[in-house]
Design a protein around this motif. Sequence first.
Motif: not given
Lengths: 77, 364
Positions: A48, A53-55, A57, A74, B154-155, B173-174, B223, B225, B234-240
Amino acid sequence: MAIEILFFGSLTDATTVGRLIVEDVTDTDQLKTYLMERYPALCSARYFVAVNQRMIQQTESLQPGDIVALMPPFSGG
Amino acid sequence: MLNNERYIRQMILPGFGQAAQDKLRAAKVLIIGVGGLGCPALQYLVGAGVGAIGLMDGDTVSRSNLHRQLLFNESDIGKNKAFVAAEKMKLLDPEISFLVYPFQLSNRNALDYIGAYDIVIDGTDNFAAKYMINDACVLLHKTFVYGAVSRYQGQVSVFNVTAGKGRSLNYRDLFPVSPARGEIQSCEEAGVIGVLPGIIGTMQAAEAVKLLTGLGETLYGRLYNYDVWQARSYEIVLSLHPDVTEIDQDSFVQADYSFVCEDGDEDIPEINVREFNRLLQEPNVFVLDVRERHEFPRIDFSDAQIPMSELQASLETLPAKEICVICHQGIRSVYAAQLIKTRRNLPVYSLKGGLTAYFNQQGI
């Protein structure tokens, strides 16, 4: 305009680099196409995309200085 | 009466106290996979005083486990991991109850076992189990702490926290679609540095302690990492993800989670422009353009355009015909064809040289 791309996990098998600077891409779709042409093995990779740093869509426009991360799943434990 | 002396160093933390300790003692945690991630997670959860811990693993200890699964030693080789782990942890804290499940998770047993616990720790080492844990937890409204490693990285994250309004973020969602048979990415035989799962599994225990006590801030929605070789996180802000829908119990039980590791290099026949022109006349051949939507030139002789980036999710929409895949230069189309071959098992070709070759020769 320089965009920094970060490849995580096994994506570096396809790219051989963990980090790449790309010029002249205006959005994430264009970037994906560019990367797939440059690193064909990315075509079959699963990941993805995050911008700054923001996913994301859907496709997003890119500005100079943006950092785009390609994050694969992973499975090791 | 709780043995407070054992836990005193965490109980004196501001905000922790007897109340948080009681919550840990009342909690039931299921650790699925008692290996590189599960062992350190288990040790710290026992240390913290979690009252009941379920241990699920059908594997036996092997010598190649010992560089990262430090709970085990030479004399444990050949014994079931869940049994051995429970025996050792009883020595650390005999007041904790351990339930041993010396077998692997399946979609037949997942709902029964997961349903009996408050939260789940994902200590598994394969995608089948990770998707199964995710889907079962979504069905049962259970939170689970996700962890995974790959070589030097690692995650960690926390999924399916059901307290809020609306649908909760989960692993799909990922990565909405589980890997197919033949996808290289399902093989994690690539090696791992021993200390890494120790770090990630310990982080999973930390997330569980916060979830159970309600203290601190968890990784839900993010997430995390960690790259042990670069010493960078490293950090990622997730979304739906808009395409993720909730699974129902029947489809969960009937789903095929047994995707296995196989070689992804299906031999894809490549056709030249002359053969392609002949195929265009065949009614039973479906021409699939896998270029992204913004790519030029536009063509009128393809039956469908599904960009490579969307193909994985759209494979089921392809008709049961012979498929001829085309793209700009004939590189992506080979990968697309491999995906179609492994997932749909349809006869499939790729246009060698792609549309570049096609237009070059048409022009002559």
